[in-house]
Scaffold this active site. Structure first.
Site, PDB file in Angstrom:
ATOM      1  CG  HIS A 143      -2.328  72.913 -31.675  1.00  0.00           C
ATOM      2  ND1 HIS A 143      -2.864  73.640 -30.625  1.00  0.00           N
ATOM      3  CD2 HIS A 143      -3.032  73.255 -32.780  1.00  0.00           C
ATOM      4  CE1 HIS A 143      -3.834  74.408 -31.085  1.00  0.00           C
ATOM      5  NE2 HIS A 143      -3.954  74.195 -32.389  1.00  0.00           N
ATOM      6  CG  MET A 182      -5.230  74.056 -21.977  1.00  0.00           C
ATOM      7  SD  MET A 182      -4.764  73.894 -23.711  1.00  0.00           S
ATOM      8  CE  MET A 182      -6.061  72.854 -24.302  1.00  0.00           C
ATOM      9  CG  ASN A 203      -2.220  63.543 -25.708  1.00  0.00           C
ATOM     10  OD1 ASN A 203      -1.809  62.918 -26.679  1.00  0.00           O
ATOM     11  ND2 ASN A 203      -3.294  64.311 -25.761  1.00  0.00           N
ATOM     12  CB  ILE A 242       6.399  77.998 -22.442  1.00  0.00           C
ATOM     13  CG1 ILE A 242       5.671  76.649 -22.395  1.00  0.00           C
ATOM     14  CG2 ILE A 242       7.767  77.900 -21.762  1.00  0.00           C
ATOM     15  CD1 ILE A 242       5.437  76.086 -21.015  1.00  0.00           C
TER      16      ILE A 242
HETATM   17  C1  GAR Z   1      -5.147  67.470 -26.533  1.00  0.00           C
HETATM   18  O1  GAR Z   1      -6.072  67.255 -27.579  1.00  0.00           O
HETATM   19  C2  GAR Z   1      -4.072  68.442 -26.968  1.00  0.00           C
HETATM   20  O2  GAR Z   1      -3.734  68.327 -28.326  1.00  0.00           O
HETATM   21  C3  GAR Z   1      -4.728  69.746 -26.674  1.00  0.00           C
HETATM   22  O3  GAR Z   1      -5.378  69.556 -25.456  1.00  0.00           O
HETATM   23  C4  GAR Z   1      -5.828  68.215 -25.384  1.00  0.00           C
HETATM   24  C5  GAR Z   1      -5.439  67.641 -24.039  1.00  0.00           C
HETATM   25  O4  GAR Z   1      -6.029  66.395 -23.831  1.00  0.00           O
HETATM   26  N1  GAR Z   1      -3.760  70.809 -26.603  1.00  0.00           N
HETATM   27  C6  GAR Z   1      -3.970  72.050 -27.059  1.00  0.00           C
HETATM   28  O5  GAR Z   1      -5.028  72.406 -27.535  1.00  0.00           O
HETATM   29  C7  GAR Z   1      -2.772  72.985 -26.932  1.00  0.00           C
HETATM   30  N2  GAR Z   1      -2.972  74.181 -27.663  1.00  0.00           N
HETATM   31  P1  GAR Z   1      -5.520  65.435 -22.663  1.00  0.00           P
HETATM   32  O6  GAR Z   1      -5.488  66.261 -21.384  1.00  0.00           O
HETATM   33  O7  GAR Z   1      -6.545  64.341 -22.598  1.00  0.00           O
HETATM   34  O8  GAR Z   1      -4.153  64.926 -23.039  1.00  0.00           O
END
Ligand code: GAR
Length: 191
Positions: free
Chosen positions: A109, A90, A14, A93
């Site tokens: 999310h 993860m 992301n 905050i």
């Molecule tokens: C993403 O899918 C995001 O939505 C999720 O972690 C992944 C990170 O991927 N976030 C959560 O689950 C937050 N509760 P990335 O490191 O490749 O961006």
């Protein structure tokens, strides 16, 4: 131009999609800092390749959350950050950051909140056998994935999907959705 700090703990896909949108001009903003709470996270490599300032830390080296968030806050001040963008960070905050960045912390999310908050949202939806799940972008409050929702997109779960296939479909949606929601956010006047 709004100044963003991206917080991440893992792969950073992301972070990459936000960076690419800025480079292509579809997101008019600047990432001035990446904050990472894991020293082995791939997002660190990505940030280095993109020449973006980095603050990485190990929570175990601090007495508590307030202590490392105070240090983060000082970095945010140094870089004059307008918005904190959580992208796979993860960790909840704490009040130190929430108070100073009220209404200025955004999270993505991988579910249609309020369904499947917390860890492994994609696995939770897959195991529940639902026909659709999705992606939510929301403001962060002191709960676990509970803040006011900014945008949501539905993603179908198809017959024959594996969890990996579903994850890929959700992440494609995230990479498309997050930069465009951030573009809308960055056009608003700060109050
Ligand atoms: C993403 O899918 C995001 O939505 C999720 O972690 C992944 C990170 O991927 N976030 C959560 O689950 C937050 N509760 P990335 O490191 O490749 O961006």
């Amino acid at each position: 131009m709004k100044r963003l700090a991206v917080f991440a703990s893992g792969n950073g896909s992301n972070f990459q999609s936000i960076t690419d949108a800025i480079k292509s001009g579809t997101l008019e903003a600047e990432i001035c800092l990446v904050v990472c709470d894991r020293e082995d996270a791939y997002v660190l490599e990505r940030a280095k390749l993109e020449n973006i300032n980095l603050f990485s830390f190990s929570p175990k080296n601090y007495a508590n959350k307030a202590e490392f968030e105070t240090e983060i806050l000082e970095k945010l001040r140094q870089h004059d950050v307008d918005f904190i963008i959580l992208a796979g960070y993860m960790r909840l905050i704490g009040p130190t950051l929430l108070q100073k960045y009220s209404q200025r912390i955004v999270n993505i999310h991988p579910s249609l909140l309020p369904s499947f908050p917390g860890k492994d949202a994609i696995g939770q939806a897959f195991d529940a056998g639902v026909k659709e799940t999705g992606v939510t972008v929301h403001y962060v409050d002191d709960g676990m994935d509970t803040g006011p929702i900014i945008a949501q997109k539905t993603v179908p779960i198809l017959d024959g999907d594996t969890k990996d296939i579903l994850q890929k479909r959700i992440q494609e949606t995230e990479h498309d959705m997050y930069p465009s929601v951030l573009q809308q956010l960055c056009q608003k006047k700060l109050t």
